[in-house]
Design a protein around this motif. Sequence first.
Motif, short mmCIF file in Angstrom:
data_model
loop_
_atom_site.label_atom_id
_atom_site.label_comp_id
_atom_site.label_asym_id
_atom_site.label_seq_id
_atom_site.Cartn_x
_atom_site.Cartn_y
_atom_site.Cartn_z
N PHE A 416 0.83 -1.21 0.00
CA PHE A 416 0.00 0.00 0.00
C PHE A 416 0.86 1.26 0.00
CE2 PHE A 416 -2.76 -3.10 2.50
CZ PHE A 416 -3.38 -3.57 1.35
N THR A 417 1.99 1.21 0.68
CA THR A 417 2.90 2.35 0.68
C THR A 417 3.44 2.62 -0.72
OG1 THR A 417 3.55 2.01 2.98
CG2 THR A 417 5.09 3.23 1.59
N LEU A 418 3.84 1.55 -1.41
CA LEU A 418 4.34 1.71 -2.77
C LEU A 418 3.26 2.26 -3.69
CD1 LEU A 418 6.38 -1.61 -3.03
CD2 LEU A 418 7.33 0.70 -2.92
N SER A 419 2.03 1.81 -3.50
CA SER A 419 0.92 2.31 -4.32
C SER A 419 0.67 3.79 -4.04
CB SER A 419 -0.35 1.50 -4.04
OG SER A 419 -0.19 0.17 -4.43
N GLU A 420 0.73 4.18 -2.78
CA GLU A 420 0.53 5.58 -2.44
C GLU A 420 1.61 6.46 -3.08
OE1 GLU A 420 -0.04 8.49 1.48
OE2 GLU A 420 0.47 6.37 1.75
N ALA A 421 2.85 6.02 -3.01
CA ALA A 421 3.93 6.78 -3.63
C ALA A 421 3.73 6.88 -5.13
CB ALA A 421 5.27 6.13 -3.31
N GLU A 422 3.28 5.80 -5.75
CA GLU A 422 3.09 5.80 -7.20
C GLU A 422 2.00 6.77 -7.63
OE1 GLU A 422 1.91 2.72 -10.84
OE2 GLU A 422 2.34 1.93 -8.84
N LEU A 423 0.86 6.74 -6.91
CA LEU A 423 -0.22 7.63 -7.34
C LEU A 423 0.13 9.10 -7.07
CD1 LEU A 423 -2.24 8.77 -4.83
CD2 LEU A 423 -2.94 6.38 -4.81
N LEU A 424 0.91 9.35 -6.03
CA LEU A 424 1.38 10.71 -5.78
C LEU A 424 2.34 11.15 -6.88
CD1 LEU A 424 1.92 10.50 -1.92
CD2 LEU A 424 0.27 12.00 -3.09
N LEU A 425 3.20 10.24 -7.31
CA LEU A 425 4.13 10.55 -8.40
C LEU A 425 3.36 10.84 -9.68
CD1 LEU A 425 7.26 10.67 -8.49
CD2 LEU A 425 7.23 8.36 -9.41
N ASP A 426 2.33 10.02 -9.95
CA ASP A 426 1.50 10.23 -11.15
C ASP A 426 0.81 11.59 -11.11
OD1 ASP A 426 2.21 7.76 -12.11
OD2 ASP A 426 0.36 6.76 -11.46
N ALA A 427 0.50 12.06 -9.90
CA ALA A 427 -0.18 13.35 -9.74
C ALA A 427 0.81 14.51 -9.61
CB ALA A 427 -1.08 13.30 -8.50
N ASN A 428 2.09 14.23 -9.83
CA ASN A 428 3.15 15.23 -9.70
C ASN A 428 3.27 15.82 -8.31
OD1 ASN A 428 4.25 15.17 -12.37
ND2 ASN A 428 2.42 16.27 -13.09
N ARG A 429 2.83 15.07 -7.32
CA ARG A 429 3.04 15.49 -5.93
C ARG A 429 4.30 14.78 -5.43
NH1 ARG A 429 -2.82 15.77 -2.97
NH2 ARG A 429 -1.44 15.73 -1.17
N ASN A 430 5.40 15.16 -6.03
CA ASN A 430 6.66 14.45 -5.84
C ASN A 430 7.17 14.55 -4.41
OD1 ASN A 430 6.59 13.90 -8.63
ND2 ASN A 430 7.61 15.84 -9.07
N ASP A 431 7.02 15.72 -3.80
CA ASP A 431 7.49 15.87 -2.43
C ASP A 431 6.70 14.98 -1.47
OD1 ASP A 431 9.43 17.71 -3.14
OD2 ASP A 431 8.11 19.43 -2.87
N ASP A 432 5.38 14.87 -1.71
CA ASP A 432 4.57 13.99 -0.87
C ASP A 432 4.96 12.53 -1.07
OD1 ASP A 432 3.13 16.08 0.23
OD2 ASP A 432 1.53 15.97 -1.27
N ALA A 433 5.26 12.17 -2.32
CA ALA A 433 5.70 10.79 -2.60
C ALA A 433 7.00 10.50 -1.87
CB ALA A 433 5.87 10.59 -4.10
N LEU A 434 7.91 11.47 -1.89
CA LEU A 434 9.18 11.28 -1.21
C LEU A 434 8.99 11.15 0.29
CD1 LEU A 434 12.25 11.14 -1.41
CD2 LEU A 434 12.31 13.64 -1.27
N GLN A 435 8.11 11.96 0.87
CA GLN A 435 7.87 11.88 2.31
C GLN A 435 7.27 10.53 2.69
OE1 GLN A 435 8.64 14.43 4.70
NE2 GLN A 435 8.41 12.56 5.90
N THR A 436 6.36 10.04 1.86
CA THR A 436 5.74 8.74 2.12
C THR A 436 6.79 7.63 2.17
OG1 THR A 436 3.65 9.40 1.09
CG2 THR A 436 4.11 7.03 1.20
#
Length: 595
Positions: A416-436
Motif C-alpha cells: 500500500f505504501t508503494l501504491s501511495e507513492a506511485e499515485l502521488l508521483l503520477d499526480a506530480n506530488r513528488n514531495d509527498d511521494a518522497l515523504q511517504t
Amino acid sequence: MFAACATVPQPKTSTTPAAPPATAPTPTAPVTPPPATAPTAPPEATPAPAPDHNSASAATAQPPIDEEAAAEAQYHVMAGEMAAGRQQPAIAAQEFIEALQTVADPELARRATGLAIAAGDEGLAMQAAQRWLQVEPTAMEPREVIARVAISHGDLQTATEQVTAIVDGHAGGTDDGLHIAASILSQAKTSDADAAIAVMQKLAAKYPKTAAAPHAVALVALRFKRDELADRASQQALARAPDSRDEQLLRIGVLTKLGRISESDAMMDKLARKTKNADDLRLAYAKLLLESNQREPARTQLHKVLDHTANQPDAMFALAVMAINDHDYDTAESYLKALLDGERSEDAAFQLGRLYEAKGDNEDALDYYDRVDHGPQAIEAAVRQSFVLAKLGKIDEARDQLHLLRDNFPQFAKRFTLSEAELLLDANRNDDALQTLDDALKQQPDDNDLLYSRSLVYERLNRIDDAEKDLRKIIASQPDDPRALNALGYMLAVHTKRLDEAHDLISRALKLDPSDASIIDSMGWVEYKRGNTEAASQLLKRAFADFPDPEVAAHLGEVLWTQGHKDEARGIWDQALRANPNHPVLKATVERFEH
C-alpha cells in the motif's frame, strides 16, 4: 526434562520464521504436470564451512547429557527464542546451533536451519542442516539445503552425493526422486547454472533406462535457457517412453520455447484427439504459448476450446484479457459480462474495472472494482480504486483508502505504501511521494522495493546523486538484481555522460534476464546515445515487438527518424499516442521532432 524444553512448540503468536521453507514448483513447461517440489534455496551469504561428507551416515548414539551441559543448552535455546521473537533470525539460528552441540533434537535442527535460511546465511544453514541430518538421517529436507549451498559454493561432489541420496531414498521411487532433484537444482542462482546442469547430467547418467532422467535434465536446461540441451534431452526422454503423456507434454513445451510452433501445434492436436478432457490440455498449452509471446497461436487454441465447449469460462476469460491488452474493448466487454454470474464473476468484475479504467470511464471502473469483495483480487481491486480516485482528482480520498487498507491488512503494508507513492508521483506530488517513502524507510531502511521506488522519485526531482545512491545500495545487497542494474544504467544514460558505465550495468542486467523488453529497450537507448544507431534500431524493434510501451515507442521512433525513416517513425508514434495520448516522454519526443 531438557529434551522437553528444547522442543517446546512455538506459540501461535510468535513471529519466528518457519523452519526450512515450503516447497516451490519445478520450472517445467506449464503443460507438463508439475513434479514434487522442494524448499526455497537459501540466499547467497557468507561462505559455508566445508561439508561433512560423512554426515549422511546413521546417527551416532548421543552421550548422556550432564546437568552442566543441559543447563548451557537450555540457555542457548532460551536465547534463541528471544532472538527469534525480536526478528533476529541469524542470532536465533546461531543459538540453536550452539544448543545442538549437546542435544540431538531434529525439530530444533529444523528450526535452526529455517532461521538461517531466513537470515540469508548459508554458512549457518549448512551447519544446521548437517547437524539435522546427523540426528535424523532419513530426512530429505536437510539434504536439499546442503545440496543447494554446495552448488552455490561450487562443491559439485557434495551436491551430487546429496541429490543422489534423495533420488535413491525417495518414497515415490526413482522417477519421482529425479523430479525432486530437478526442482532442487533448478532453484540455483543463474550464475550457478553450469554447476547445476553438470550435477543434473551426472545424476541422470546413473539411470540410463528411465525416461525420467533425461526429462529431469530437460527441466533444468529449460530453467537456465539452455535450449539445445533441452531439445536433446526431451527427444531422448520421448524416445525412451514414446507413449508417455508426460514426455509428449514435455516435448511440446520445449518445442514451444524454441519457437517451433507448427511442430508443437501438431503434437498437441494429436495428443488432444487421444485425450478425454482435451479442454484442460489446450488451456494449459495456450498459457504456455502466451508466456512464450505466441499470442495468435494461443488465441487459436482458446477458440478451439470454445468450439469444443461453448462458454467455457477459462477460455472466455483468457480471450477477454487478451482483448483488453489489444485495446479491443468491445470484444473483452462481451466476454466478461457473460461471466459476471458464473464461477469467475469476481475475476470478470475486476477485469471490467480494469477495462473501464483504461477507457477513462472512471465512475464505471469504481463500480466494478467495488463488486470485487472477496477472493484473491479483492485487495488489488481496492488498490485500483485508489488510483481511479486519484485520476478523478480525489487524491486525499485515495490516500485515506490506502491508509485504511494498511491498518486493516498490515501484512501488505509495503504494497500500500508503494501504491501511495506511485499515485502521488503520477499526480506530480513528488514531495509527498518522497515523504511517504522516507517514512516507510525509517521503519525498513534496507527494503529494496522501497529504495527502488524512492530512486524513481529522486530521479523525478532531478536528484540524480540521491537516486544513484539508493540503486547502488540495492545492488550492494543484491548484485544480481536486474531491475536495479537496469534502472541505474538507464538513468546514467539519460541524465549523465557516463555512457560506458551505463552500458556495463545494462549488459549485466541483460545477461541476467535476456528476454526482458525493458532491459532490451535500455540497451537500445544507450547504444543510440553512444552513436550505434543500427544496433540501437535492432534492439528497440525487438523490445517494441515484445512490449509496445509508449516510452519504447518514443525511443524507437526517435532512432528511426534519425536514420531517415520518418514515415515509419510517425506510424509508431501515432499508434502509441492513440493508446497513450498523455504520456509525457512520448509527447515530448513527438513535439521535439515534429515541430
